[in-house]
Design a protein around this motif. Structure first.
Motif, PDB file in Angstrom:
ATOM      1  N   SER A 141      -0.209   5.463   5.875  1.00 11.20           N
ATOM      2  CA  SER A 141      -0.559   6.407   4.815  1.00 11.20           C
ATOM      3  C   SER A 141       0.736   6.863   4.158  1.00 11.20           C
ATOM      4  O   SER A 141       1.719   7.139   4.866  1.00 11.20           O
ATOM      5  CB  SER A 141      -1.328   7.594   5.396  1.00 11.20           C
ATOM      6  N   ILE A 142       0.730   6.898   2.826  1.00 13.80           N
ATOM      7  CA  ILE A 142       1.973   7.174   2.086  1.00 13.80           C
ATOM      8  C   ILE A 142       1.752   8.311   1.099  1.00 13.80           C
ATOM      9  O   ILE A 142       0.845   8.234   0.258  1.00 13.80           O
ATOM     10  CB  ILE A 142       2.410   5.912   1.285  1.00 13.80           C
ATOM     11  N   ASP A 143       2.580   9.347   1.188  1.00 12.58           N
ATOM     12  CA  ASP A 143       2.629  10.363   0.131  1.00 12.58           C
ATOM     13  C   ASP A 143       4.104  10.616  -0.178  1.00 12.58           C
ATOM     14  O   ASP A 143       4.753  11.451   0.460  1.00 12.58           O
ATOM     15  CB  ASP A 143       1.921  11.647   0.588  1.00 12.58           C
TER      16      ASP A 143
ATOM     17  N   ALA B 201      -4.380  -0.976   9.582  1.00 13.60           N
ATOM     18  CA  ALA B 201      -3.374   0.074   9.331  1.00 13.60           C
ATOM     19  C   ALA B 201      -2.420  -0.342   8.215  1.00 13.60           C
ATOM     20  O   ALA B 201      -2.043   0.464   7.370  1.00 13.60           O
ATOM     21  CB  ALA B 201      -2.599   0.353  10.612  1.00 13.60           C
ATOM     22  N   CYS B 202      -2.050  -1.603   8.219  1.00 14.81           N
ATOM     23  CA  CYS B 202      -1.100  -2.120   7.233  1.00 14.81           C
ATOM     24  C   CYS B 202      -1.734  -2.204   5.837  1.00 14.81           C
ATOM     25  O   CYS B 202      -1.075  -2.004   4.819  1.00 14.81           O
ATOM     26  CB  CYS B 202      -0.660  -3.496   7.723  1.00 14.81           C
ATOM     27  N   LEU B 203      -3.059  -2.460   5.804  1.00 12.86           N
ATOM     28  CA  LEU B 203      -3.751  -2.622   4.515  1.00 12.86           C
ATOM     29  C   LEU B 203      -4.121  -1.280   3.885  1.00 12.86           C
ATOM     30  O   LEU B 203      -4.294  -1.184   2.665  1.00 12.86           O
ATOM     31  CB  LEU B 203      -5.036  -3.440   4.705  1.00 12.86           C
ATOM     32  N   LYS B 204      -4.267  -0.235   4.729  1.00 12.18           N
ATOM     33  CA  LYS B 204      -4.843   1.016   4.218  1.00 12.18           C
ATOM     34  C   LYS B 204      -4.101   1.640   3.026  1.00 12.18           C
ATOM     35  O   LYS B 204      -4.749   2.036   2.045  1.00 12.18           O
ATOM     36  CB  LYS B 204      -5.017   2.038   5.338  1.00 12.18           C
ATOM     37  N   PRO B 205      -2.759   1.708   3.041  1.00 13.90           N
ATOM     38  CA  PRO B 205      -2.097   2.312   1.874  1.00 13.90           C
ATOM     39  C   PRO B 205      -2.368   1.531   0.584  1.00 13.90           C
ATOM     40  O   PRO B 205      -2.449   2.118  -0.495  1.00 13.90           O
ATOM     41  CB  PRO B 205      -0.611   2.258   2.229  1.00 13.90           C
ATOM     42  N   ALA B 206      -2.511   0.199   0.708  1.00 15.74           N
ATOM     43  CA  ALA B 206      -2.819  -0.613  -0.474  1.00 15.74           C
ATOM     44  C   ALA B 206      -4.238  -0.326  -0.943  1.00 15.74           C
ATOM     45  O   ALA B 206      -4.508  -0.216  -2.153  1.00 15.74           O
ATOM     46  CB  ALA B 206      -2.654  -2.094  -0.138  1.00 15.74           C
ATOM     47  N   ILE B 207      -5.167  -0.167   0.008  1.00 10.30           N
ATOM     48  CA  ILE B 207      -6.555   0.165  -0.347  1.00 10.30           C
ATOM     49  C   ILE B 207      -6.584   1.539  -1.027  1.00 10.30           C
ATOM     50  O   ILE B 207      -7.245   1.725  -2.044  1.00 10.30           O
ATOM     51  CB  ILE B 207      -7.455   0.147   0.916  1.00 10.30           C
ATOM     52  N   ASP B 208      -5.824   2.498  -0.469  1.00 10.93           N
ATOM     53  CA  ASP B 208      -5.763   3.846  -1.053  1.00 10.93           C
ATOM     54  C   ASP B 208      -5.334   3.790  -2.516  1.00 10.93           C
ATOM     55  O   ASP B 208      -5.844   4.542  -3.349  1.00 10.93           O
ATOM     56  CB  ASP B 208      -4.762   4.734  -0.289  1.00 10.93           C
ATOM     57  N   VAL B 209      -4.384   2.911  -2.828  1.00 12.50           N
ATOM     58  CA  VAL B 209      -3.896   2.799  -4.212  1.00 12.50           C
ATOM     59  C   VAL B 209      -4.959   2.147  -5.095  1.00 12.50           C
ATOM     60  O   VAL B 209      -5.321   2.660  -6.157  1.00 12.50           O
ATOM     61  CB  VAL B 209      -2.588   1.955  -4.280  1.00 12.50           C
ATOM     62  N   LEU B 210      -5.496   1.013  -4.628  1.00 12.94           N
ATOM     63  CA  LEU B 210      -6.372   0.221  -5.504  1.00 12.94           C
ATOM     64  C   LEU B 210      -7.792   0.772  -5.613  1.00 12.94           C
ATOM     65  O   LEU B 210      -8.474   0.503  -6.599  1.00 12.94           O
ATOM     66  CB  LEU B 210      -6.388  -1.238  -5.062  1.00 12.94           C
ATOM     67  N   VAL B 211      -8.216   1.565  -4.627  1.00 13.66           N
ATOM     68  CA  VAL B 211      -9.575   2.110  -4.689  1.00 13.66           C
ATOM     69  C   VAL B 211      -9.708   3.036  -5.911  1.00 13.66           C
ATOM     70  O   VAL B 211     -10.791   3.189  -6.476  1.00 13.66           O
ATOM     71  CB  VAL B 211      -9.934   2.852  -3.374  1.00 13.66           C
ATOM     72  N   LYS B 212      -8.590   3.582  -6.356  1.00 14.64           N
ATOM     73  CA  LYS B 212      -8.623   4.490  -7.508  1.00 14.64           C
ATOM     74  C   LYS B 212      -8.726   3.728  -8.821  1.00 14.64           C
ATOM     75  O   LYS B 212      -9.225   4.244  -9.803  1.00 14.64           O
ATOM     76  CB  LYS B 212      -7.350   5.349  -7.531  1.00 14.64           C
ATOM     77  N   SER B 213      -8.230   2.486  -8.845  1.00 17.80           N
ATOM     78  CA  SER B 213      -8.152   1.798 -10.129  1.00 17.80           C
ATOM     79  C   SER B 213      -9.020   0.548 -10.235  1.00 17.80           C
ATOM     80  O   SER B 213      -9.301   0.077 -11.326  1.00 17.80           O
ATOM     81  CB  SER B 213      -6.703   1.405 -10.396  1.00 17.80           C
ATOM     82  N   ARG B 214      -9.455  -0.011  -9.113  1.00 18.97           N
ATOM     83  CA  ARG B 214     -10.153  -1.292  -9.163  1.00 18.97           C
ATOM     84  C   ARG B 214     -11.659  -1.115  -9.010  1.00 18.97           C
ATOM     85  O   ARG B 214     -12.108  -0.456  -8.092  1.00 18.97           O
ATOM     86  CB  ARG B 214      -9.684  -2.186  -8.018  1.00 18.97           C
ATOM     87  N   LYS B 215     -12.410  -1.792  -9.835  1.00 19.31           N
ATOM     88  CA  LYS B 215     -13.873  -1.766  -9.665  1.00 19.31           C
ATOM     89  C   LYS B 215     -14.305  -2.898  -8.741  1.00 19.31           C
ATOM     90  O   LYS B 215     -15.132  -2.726  -7.883  1.00 19.31           O
ATOM     91  CB  LYS B 215     -14.543  -1.922 -11.022  1.00 19.31           C
TER      92      LYS B 215
ATOM     93  N   LEU C 152     -11.396   0.494  12.801  1.00 18.84           N
ATOM     94  CA  LEU C 152     -10.404   1.478  12.370  1.00 18.84           C
ATOM     95  C   LEU C 152     -10.767   2.040  10.985  1.00 18.84           C
ATOM     96  O   LEU C 152     -11.126   1.275  10.086  1.00 18.84           O
ATOM     97  CB  LEU C 152      -9.019   0.806  12.342  1.00 18.84           C
ATOM     98  N   TYR C 153     -10.659   3.358  10.839  1.00 21.46           N
ATOM     99  CA  TYR C 153     -10.941   4.099   9.587  1.00 21.46           C
ATOM    100  C   TYR C 153     -12.382   3.940   9.114  1.00 21.46           C
ATOM    101  O   TYR C 153     -12.671   4.121   7.930  1.00 21.46           O
ATOM    102  CB  TYR C 153     -10.006   3.662   8.444  1.00 21.46           C
ATOM    103  N   HIS C 154     -13.299   3.605  10.035  1.00 28.27           N
ATOM    104  CA  HIS C 154     -14.683   3.308   9.657  1.00 28.27           C
ATOM    105  C   HIS C 154     -15.333   4.486   8.906  1.00 28.27           C
ATOM    106  O   HIS C 154     -15.963   4.299   7.861  1.00 28.27           O
ATOM    107  CB  HIS C 154     -15.454   2.982  10.939  1.00 28.27           C
ATOM    108  N   THR C 155     -15.134   5.702   9.442  1.00 33.08           N
ATOM    109  CA  THR C 155     -15.770   6.871   8.813  1.00 33.08           C
ATOM    110  C   THR C 155     -15.223   7.096   7.408  1.00 33.08           C
ATOM    111  O   THR C 155     -15.978   7.330   6.464  1.00 33.08           O
ATOM    112  CB  THR C 155     -15.527   8.129   9.691  1.00 33.08           C
ATOM    113  N   ARG C 156     -13.885   6.992   7.266  1.00 27.93           N
ATOM    114  CA  ARG C 156     -13.271   7.193   5.944  1.00 27.93           C
ATOM    115  C   ARG C 156     -13.734   6.122   4.961  1.00 27.93           C
ATOM    116  O   ARG C 156     -14.060   6.411   3.818  1.00 27.93           O
ATOM    117  CB  ARG C 156     -11.747   7.119   6.035  1.00 27.93           C
ATOM    118  N   PHE C 157     -13.770   4.874   5.396  1.00 25.01           N
ATOM    119  CA  PHE C 157     -14.181   3.792   4.497  1.00 25.01           C
ATOM    120  C   PHE C 157     -15.640   3.946   4.085  1.00 25.01           C
ATOM    121  O   PHE C 157     -15.998   3.677   2.944  1.00 25.01           O
ATOM    122  CB  PHE C 157     -13.968   2.434   5.160  1.00 25.01           C
TER     123      PHE C 157
ATOM    124  N   THR D 122      -4.554  -9.674   3.654  1.00 23.76           N
ATOM    125  CA  THR D 122      -5.057  -9.661   5.033  1.00 23.76           C
ATOM    126  C   THR D 122      -3.988  -9.273   6.051  1.00 23.76           C
ATOM    127  O   THR D 122      -2.800  -9.528   5.857  1.00 23.76           O
ATOM    128  CB  THR D 122      -5.680 -11.034   5.413  1.00 23.76           C
ATOM    129  N   CYS D 123      -4.456  -8.637   7.115  1.00 20.76           N
ATOM    130  CA  CYS D 123      -3.609  -8.336   8.274  1.00 20.76           C
ATOM    131  C   CYS D 123      -4.531  -8.213   9.483  1.00 20.76           C
ATOM    132  O   CYS D 123      -5.603  -7.608   9.398  1.00 20.76           O
ATOM    133  CB  CYS D 123      -2.837  -7.034   8.059  1.00 20.76           C
TER     134      CYS D 123
END
Ligand SMILES: Cc1cc2nc3c(=O)[nH]c(=O)nc-3n(C[C@H](O)[C@H](O)[C@H](O)COP(=O)(O)OP(=O)(O)OC[C@H]3O[C@@H](n4cnc5c(N)ncnc54)[C@H](O)[C@@H]3O)c2cc1C
Ligand code: FES
Length: 281
Positions: free
Chosen positions: A60-62, A120-134, A149-154, A199-200
């Motif tokens: 996670s990146i801020d 874990a490695c993919l999540k920051p990329a998902i966080d970025v693209l979920v905002k912009s990609r349909k 992993l992250y099932h509830t959040r996803f 993928t990871c």
């Protein structure tokens, strides 16, 4: 030496701010560190006092507040000790290291497929693209429902637009199959024509994802894991055959062209002495 260089050579001591139990085996640790700007796909060398220094993807990146997370699967001495740490305790952080994912790509229809703690490695990329990609889908694969992993959040963030797919080895959630088998089904039957895959996860899964990408002419970025000591190109421990590319510096993210040249990808890894360890197929 500027602040960024220092963080490459010496572990910066950071206090654990928060810990979250994600699954029985995986724990997320939050900490604050200023003067760095990691990008999705990069990793830190995490010093666990008195035990070891080990590579961990930033999960996670801020970069505005300087707050970061790592998600750790407890499998050996260092990872078990890390998962046992409490808020207020100190760990050391060097990095960020590696090349990171290329997210600013022309492809519109993309898919993330993560297996186990690889998510874990993919999540920051998902966080970025979920905002912009349909046209984005996420495939989360694990042995059982409890290990997703992250099932509830996803479920909360992704299910609304029907972009979240699950596979478990035992069928306790989603499709009863391996992650790459679900991916193949999605490629063959879905109307969403996937153009790029990130993928990871277990290397045997990533090898199958890679082969599917070759077959269906889909671009891929895969995050590889190898034993690491220095984390920044000095010791040579993470070199991959036959190219000599360094996972810590030239990777950990590799594209289709590069994966195609790595004979050892999906076949073997190496232990700390350099001895080959074949993957169990
Ligand atoms: C770039 C990168 C990013 C990583 N990101 C994460 C992450 O986000 N979350 C996470 O839980 N793990 C991650 N790992 C794997 C993690 O570094 C290892 O699990 C850890 O080093 C094991 O240390 P240990 O002392 O607990 O176990 P050990 O007793 O040293 O090893 C336990 C088992 O893990 C294997 N192993 C040891 N080191 C590595 C390694 N560097 N890569 C792969 N397998 C290894 C050993 O062969 C052994 O089978 C990452 C590895 C790399 C290279
Ligand atoms: S870990 Fe030392 S060169 Fe990659």
């Amino acid at each position: 030496m500027d602040a960024q260089q220092k963080v490459f050579t010496k572990p910066a001591p950071v206090k654990i701010l928060e810990k979250t139990k994600e699954t029985a085996r995986i724990t997320t640790i939050k900490f604050s560190l200023h003067g760095i700007s990691p990008v999705p796909g990069q990793f830190f060398m995490v010093w666990v006092p008195g035990i070891d220094e080990i590579p961990m993807s930033v999960s996670s990146i801020d970069n505005t507040s300087g707050i970061y997370e790592i998600s750790i699967a407890a499998i050996g001495d260092a990872t078990k000790a890390l998962c046992g740490k409490q808020p207020g305790e100190l760990i050391g952080i060097r990095g960020p290291f590696g090349n990171g994912f290329k997210l600013d790509t022309p492809e519109k229809k993309i898919c993330f497929i993560g297996g186990g703690v690889g998510m874990a490695c993919l999540k920051p990329a998902i966080d970025v693209l979920v905002k912009s990609r349909k046209d984005m889908i996420v495939v989360n694969a694990a042995r059982t429902e409890n290990e997703l992993l992250y099932h509830t959040r996803f479920k909360k963030d992704l299910v609304i637009s029907k972009t979240y797919f699950i596979s478990t080895d035992d069928g306790s959630c989603g499709e009863k199959c391996f992650g790459h088998e679900l991916l193949l089904k999605l490629i063959e039957t879905s109307k969403l024509k996937i153009e790029k895959i990130y993928t990871c996860g277990p290397e045997l899964m990533m090898k199958q994802v890679f082969l599917a990408c070759k077959k269906f002419k889909i671009n891929i970025e895969a995050s590889l894991e190898r034993m690491m000591r220095c984390g920044n190109g000095l010791c040579g421990l993470c070199a991959v055959d036959p190219t000599g590319l360094l996972v810590c510096k030239d990777g950990p993210i590799f594209t289709l062209d590069r994966l195609d040249k790595l004979n050892e990808f999906g076949n073997y890894t190496r232990d700390f002495s350099g001895k080959k360890l074949p993957f169990k197929k």
